[in-house]
Design an enzyme around this catalytic site. Structure first.
Site, PDB file in Angstrom:
ATOM      1  NE  ARG A  84      -3.732   0.251   0.468  1.00  0.00           N
ATOM      2  CZ  ARG A  84      -4.604   0.610  -0.469  1.00  0.00           C
ATOM      3  NH1 ARG A  84      -4.826  -0.170  -1.523  1.00  0.00           N
ATOM      4  NH2 ARG A  84      -5.261   1.742  -0.375  1.00  0.00           N
ATOM      5  CG  HIS A 102      12.073  -1.712  -3.256  1.00  0.00           C
ATOM      6  ND1 HIS A 102      10.742  -1.656  -3.628  1.00  0.00           N
ATOM      7  CD2 HIS A 102      12.784  -1.594  -4.396  1.00  0.00           C
ATOM      8  CE1 HIS A 102      10.668  -1.498  -4.933  1.00  0.00           C
ATOM      9  NE2 HIS A 102      11.896  -1.463  -5.432  1.00  0.00           N
TER      10      HIS A 102
HETATM   11  C1  GAR Z   1       9.376  -9.202  -1.018  1.00  0.00           C
HETATM   12  O1  GAR Z   1      10.175  -9.564  -2.114  1.00  0.00           O
HETATM   13  C2  GAR Z   1       9.497  -7.723  -0.731  1.00  0.00           C
HETATM   14  O2  GAR Z   1      10.792  -7.226  -0.942  1.00  0.00           O
HETATM   15  C3  GAR Z   1       8.532  -7.144  -1.721  1.00  0.00           C
HETATM   16  O3  GAR Z   1       7.434  -8.011  -1.702  1.00  0.00           O
HETATM   17  C4  GAR Z   1       7.887  -9.329  -1.369  1.00  0.00           C
HETATM   18  C5  GAR Z   1       7.075  -9.831  -0.210  1.00  0.00           C
HETATM   19  O4  GAR Z   1       7.364 -11.173   0.061  1.00  0.00           O
HETATM   20  N1  GAR Z   1       8.167  -5.817  -1.387  1.00  0.00           N
HETATM   21  C6  GAR Z   1       7.852  -4.887  -2.289  1.00  0.00           C
HETATM   22  O5  GAR Z   1       7.807  -5.109  -3.480  1.00  0.00           O
HETATM   23  C7  GAR Z   1       7.535  -3.524  -1.702  1.00  0.00           C
HETATM   24  N2  GAR Z   1       7.544  -2.540  -2.735  1.00  0.00           N
HETATM   25  P1  GAR Z   1       7.024 -11.806   1.473  1.00  0.00           P
HETATM   26  O6  GAR Z   1       5.548 -11.485   1.723  1.00  0.00           O
HETATM   27  O7  GAR Z   1       7.240 -13.263   1.293  1.00  0.00           O
HETATM   28  O8  GAR Z   1       7.919 -11.175   2.486  1.00  0.00           O
END
Ligand code: GAR
Length: 205
Positions: A84, A102
């Site tokens: 979000r 990130h």
């Molecule tokens: C992770 O790769 C995180 O870095 C990314 O979403 C994934 C969540 O995985 N975050 C973003 O893209 C934020 N902009 P997870 O739910 O298994 O931790």
């Protein structure tokens, strides 16, 4: 005084924090069915849901989310796959104690589909970044980064998996530094006291 973690989905980074012994007082999601909530609950961690779709405006959602977070009086709020965009008021409320992970080497590839965009750009290294959150999306002061090679034949999925392994190492380490008062914010830069590497390069495929 511990950490509240915000998730939207799988929650593997949140799980890595728990497994590393980070003191997590609650895991909160904007999605009622987020898989990570069950993972947290199984480990006896308090969970909460504040569904963004129930609110007419971003401001109203963020105010409700902040109220739910503040019940736990956390020292740090950690975004872990929390998908979000947050309002400036929310970010200001947690100034200096709101961090995010990130999946790119910021400032490259802010936003979504970072792995596909890295492959399309032909970069030879890719990775992940832990940073303080500011009002500008994916742009706050960088605490730590980890890089991995981009290999011939990589797909967004294989590259994401290689980066994710590093995320699971990097995020607990960076949060531990915060909790141990080892981070020094100097303008828009972050220094870590002692002899800790803020950039880790992995050559493991
Ligand atoms: C992770 O790769 C995180 O870095 C990314 O979403 C994934 C969540 O995985 N975050 C973003 O893209 C934020 N902009 P997870 O739910 O298994 O931790």
């Amino acid at each position: 005084m511990s950490v509240v973690v915000l998730i939207s989905g799988r929650g593997s980074n949140m799980q890595a924090l728990l497994e590393a012994g980070i003191p997590v007082s609650a895991v909160i999601s904007n999605i009622a069915g987020a898989a990570g909530l069950a993972v947290a609950a199984r480990r006896g961690v308090a969970t909460g849901v504040v569904e963004h779709r129930r609110f007419a405006t971003r401001e109203a959602f963020d105010a409700a989310l902040a109220a739910e977070i503040d019940r736990h009086a956390p020292r740090l709020v950690a975004l872990a796959g929390f998908l979000r965009v947050l309002t400036p008021a929310f970010v200001a409320h947690y100034a200096g104690r709101l961090v995010n992970i990130h999946p790119s080497l910021l400032p490259e590839f802010p936003g979504l589909d970072t792995h596909g965009r890295a492959l399309a750009a032909g970069v030879k290294r890719h990775g992940c970044t832990v940073h303080f959150v500011t009002a500008e999306l994916d742009h706050g002061p960088i605490i730590a980064q980890a890089s991995v090679p981009v290999l011939p034949g990589d797909t967004p999925a294989t590259l994401a998996a290689r980066v994710l392994q590093q995320e699971h190492q990097l995020y607990p380490r960076a949060i531990r530094w915060f909790l141990d008062d080892e981070l020094v914010i100097e303008g828009d830069k972050v220094r870590v006291k002692g002899n800790h590497a803020q950039m880790v390069a992995s050559d493991r495929a």
